[in-house]
Design a protein around this motif. Structure first.
Motif, PDB file in Angstrom:
ATOM      1  N   GLU A  62       0.849  -1.194   0.000  1.00 28.99           N
ATOM      2  CA  GLU A  62       0.000   0.000   0.000  1.00 28.99           C
ATOM      3  C   GLU A  62       0.882   1.241   0.000  1.00 28.99           C
ATOM      4  OE1 GLU A  62      -2.320   0.703   3.491  1.00 28.99           O
ATOM      5  OE2 GLU A  62      -3.885   1.782   2.370  1.00 28.99           O
ATOM      6  N   LEU A  63       0.574   2.158  -0.912  1.00 27.82           N
ATOM      7  CA  LEU A  63       1.160   3.489  -0.916  1.00 27.82           C
ATOM      8  C   LEU A  63       0.065   4.489  -0.563  1.00 27.82           C
ATOM      9  CD1 LEU A  63       3.397   3.249  -4.113  1.00 27.82           C
ATOM     10  CD2 LEU A  63       4.021   2.788  -1.743  1.00 27.82           C
ATOM     11  N   ASP A  64       0.374   5.760  -0.637  1.00 30.86           N
ATOM     12  CA  ASP A  64      -0.619   6.762  -0.239  1.00 30.86           C
ATOM     13  C   ASP A  64      -1.882   6.698  -1.104  1.00 30.86           C
ATOM     14  OD1 ASP A  64       1.052   7.631   1.718  1.00 30.86           O
ATOM     15  OD2 ASP A  64       1.920   9.258   0.532  1.00 30.86           O
ATOM     16  N   ALA A  65      -1.728   6.454  -2.402  1.00 28.14           N
ATOM     17  CA  ALA A  65      -2.877   6.530  -3.310  1.00 28.14           C
ATOM     18  C   ALA A  65      -3.071   5.276  -4.140  1.00 28.14           C
ATOM     19  CB  ALA A  65      -2.716   7.733  -4.245  1.00 28.14           C
ATOM     20  N   VAL A  66      -2.506   4.156  -3.744  1.00 24.15           N
ATOM     21  CA  VAL A  66      -2.675   2.911  -4.488  1.00 24.15           C
ATOM     22  C   VAL A  66      -2.358   1.746  -3.548  1.00 24.15           C
ATOM     23  CG1 VAL A  66      -0.301   2.954  -5.321  1.00 24.15           C
ATOM     24  CG2 VAL A  66      -2.013   1.638  -6.569  1.00 24.15           C
ATOM     25  N   ALA A  67      -3.019   0.616  -3.778  1.00 23.62           N
ATOM     26  CA  ALA A  67      -2.777  -0.590  -2.977  1.00 23.62           C
ATOM     27  C   ALA A  67      -2.999  -1.802  -3.854  1.00 23.62           C
ATOM     28  CB  ALA A  67      -3.684  -0.630  -1.751  1.00 23.62           C
ATOM     29  N   ALA A 127     -13.799   2.245  -1.053  1.00 22.57           N
ATOM     30  CA  ALA A 127     -12.546   1.830  -1.685  1.00 22.57           C
ATOM     31  C   ALA A 127     -11.623   3.005  -1.952  1.00 22.57           C
ATOM     32  CB  ALA A 127     -12.849   1.083  -2.985  1.00 22.57           C
ATOM     33  N   ALA A 128     -12.173   4.200  -2.216  1.00 23.80           N
ATOM     34  CA  ALA A 128     -11.327   5.357  -2.508  1.00 23.80           C
ATOM     35  C   ALA A 128     -10.509   5.779  -1.299  1.00 23.80           C
ATOM     36  CB  ALA A 128     -12.186   6.515  -3.000  1.00 23.80           C
ATOM     37  N   THR A 129     -11.034   5.580  -0.112  1.00 26.59           N
ATOM     38  CA  THR A 129     -10.328   5.981   1.107  1.00 26.59           C
ATOM     39  C   THR A 129      -9.614   4.821   1.789  1.00 26.59           C
ATOM     40  OG1 THR A 129     -12.377   5.691   2.383  1.00 26.59           O
ATOM     41  CG2 THR A 129     -11.912   7.886   1.514  1.00 26.59           C
ATOM     42  N   ALA A 177      -9.011  -4.004  -1.540  1.00 24.91           N
ATOM     43  CA  ALA A 177      -8.333  -5.033  -2.331  1.00 24.91           C
ATOM     44  C   ALA A 177      -8.371  -6.377  -1.614  1.00 24.91           C
ATOM     45  CB  ALA A 177      -6.893  -4.615  -2.604  1.00 24.91           C
ATOM     46  N   GLN A 178      -8.227  -6.355  -0.304  1.00 28.02           N
ATOM     47  CA  GLN A 178      -8.336  -7.593   0.465  1.00 28.02           C
ATOM     48  C   GLN A 178      -9.736  -8.197   0.346  1.00 28.02           C
ATOM     49  OE1 GLN A 178      -7.277  -6.000   4.270  1.00 28.02           O
ATOM     50  NE2 GLN A 178      -5.077  -6.320   3.998  1.00 28.02           N
TER      51      GLN A 178
END
Length: 491
Positions: free
Chosen positions: A215-220, A446-448, A454-455
């Motif tokens: 996980e990064l700040d804006a993607v996982a 999902a956006a936050t 994703a899990q």
């Protein structure tokens, strides 16, 4: 002073009521020392029946108490230590013991919780003599020669405590593993060999890629081996870079190794790493995201092609087969930058668009390179018929040395509302194929919370059967202040 052990004439053990045989020196159930039991007295004790007053006994000059209960005349202890302290008195409840079935004897109490004393006064007794009382209690000899003050809690641990404090038998204890050695997750004793199996129990160990999360700040992204495959042949890469104007660009690459090819796990790992590296280098230089995506797919194909010229894990035995069936994989990627959404792909891995508020329709952003897609495009079958065919997932495009002419697909979009981009392998979309199904299983937050979402998606695929490796990356798309409209630009 020692005494000779004489056979007892009792019919039952005074401690556990186990039947005895003539000549027994110890109880076969609890181990009670029967030689410590004195012969029964000639007279019969007087028993109080229906509240009648028991006559006074004068064995030691002590009569009935005011309450009517007869006092027992215990003989004084004859053995003392050097301090003239009488030998300790123990009742069965203070000493540990098990019957023949391994159950603690009735009447035993934990150490430090001695039952309340009865109305019968008790004096110190000789360890080798244990007369009976009307209540049926018996006194046992002290288990240790060290004196214990009367009234103190017993220091003898319970049987179960003795077992927990016993040192491990060096003959049966497993040898200690050398420092830095990986231990088996099943038996926790054997060492793991180079092939990933325990040398002690033979259990296959989880591989590092069996389940991966990032996980990064804006993607996982999350990748899982699934429930049917012996290894995870998927791979992903997520990252972010800064554009020349300082705005962020977020990248997600997902690759699916072709199981029928050799070393598919190596192919997917090489492709995802190469594509991600090219994007991180091209985007900060000002390359258009769609052009950068095209370059990234070409670089990924070259990385997979190079594997065909390299020996695999099987060495020379694999060379002949490798020439006919080179390592291969599919690829799909997405870039979110400055209000623009760019996707690129080869094969049947997909990208979906799901609006945050679900007010707009979800959409599939990619077209499969597969037999089913070709049948639908040619008008020979409708989509339901094509994907119901056993040949549906036969891919017509992939990355690899034995692939046909490489045709990277790219497309750019300008969404008019915030949403989430779902980048995944067929291990997920097999269980949520249509955009509407994907939108239903995707959490609304999902956006936050992209990693948690994703899990959830991976769990949905596993709950559905987990027949394939499952990999998904989520990129939240935030609408720029001045962004409006939408555009589609096929490569």
């Amino acid at each position: 002073m020692s005494q000779m052990r004489e056979p007892t004439g009792l019919s039952r053990c005074p401690s556990c009521e186990e039947p005895l045989e003539s000549g027994d020196l110890f109880c076969g159930a609890c181990g009670y020392d029967l030689s410590a039991v004195p012969p029964p007295p000639d007279d019969n004790p007087t028993i109080v029946i229906n509240g009648a007053q028991a006559p006074a006994e004068t064995a030691s000059g002590t009569g009935a108490g005011a309450g009517g209960a007869a006092a027992v005349d215990w003989p004084a202890a004859a053995d003392t230590d050097g301090t003239a302290t009488p030998a300790p008195v123990h009742v069965p409840g203070e000493l540990p013991g098990l019957d023949s079935t391994g159950v603690p004897l009735s009447g035993h109490t934990p150490a430090g919780h001695r039952p309340a004393p009865s109305a019968v006064p008790v004096q110190a007794a000789v360890p080798t003599a244990a007369p009976t009382s009307p209540a049926g209690d018996f006194e046992l000899p002290a288990p240790a020669p060290a004196p214990v003050t009367t009234g103190a809690a017993s220091s003898t641990p319970h049987v179960t405590d003795n077992r927990s404090t016993d040192p491990a038998d060096p003959r049966t204890a497993p040898p200690a593993a050398p420092s830095g050695t990986k231990l088996c997750v099943a038996c926790r004793a054997g060492q793991v060999d180079n092939d990933g199996y325990c040398e002690n129990c033979g259990h296959a160990q989880p591989r590092e890629r069996d389940h991966v999360e990032q996980e990064l700040d804006a993607v996982a992204a999350v990748s899982d081996r699934g429930l049917r495959h012996h290894r995870n042949e998927d791979a992903f890469a997520v990252s972010s870079a800064a554009l020349p104007d300082g705005s962020p660009a977020v990248v997600a690459i997902v690759c699916d190794g072709v199981s029928s090819a050799t070393r598919p796990d190596e192919a997917s790992a090489a492709a995802s790493a190469a594509a991600n590296e090219v994007l991180l280098a091209a985007l900060p230089r000002g390359n258009h995201p769609q052009q950068a995506m095209h370059k990234a797919i070409v670089a990924a194909a070259e990385a997979v092609n190079a594997l065909a010229d390299m020996p695999g894990r099987a060495g020379e035995q694999e060379s002949a087969h490798r020439a006919q069936n080179a390592p291969a994989c599919t690829i799909v990627g997405a870039v979110v930058a400055s209000g623009l959404l760019v996707v690129g792909w080869v094969g049947d891995s997909r990208a979906y668009w799901v609006p945050d508020d679900r007010s707009g329709p979800p959409a599939r952003l990619t077209e499969d390179d597969s037999w089913a897609a070709q049948m639908v495009a040619a008008g020979l079958m409708n989509e339901a018929e094509a994907y119901a065919d056993e040949r549906a997932h036969a891919i017509t495009g992939w990355l690899g040395a034995d692939a046909y002419e490489l045709e990277p697909h790219t497309a750019s979009f300008k969404p008019d509302r915030p949403g989430v981009v779902v980048v995944c392998t067929d291990g997920l979309w097999n269980y949520a194929e249509s955009p509407q199904e994907m939108a239903r299983v995707l959490p609304t937050d999902a956006a936050t919370r992209p990693l948690r979402s994703a899990q959830v998606l991976v769990g949905h695929a596993l709950d559905g059967g987990g027949h394939d490796n499952v990999t998904v990356a989520l990129l939240p798309f935030a609408l720029p202040r001045q962004g409006a409209g939408s555009a589609y630009s096929p490569a």
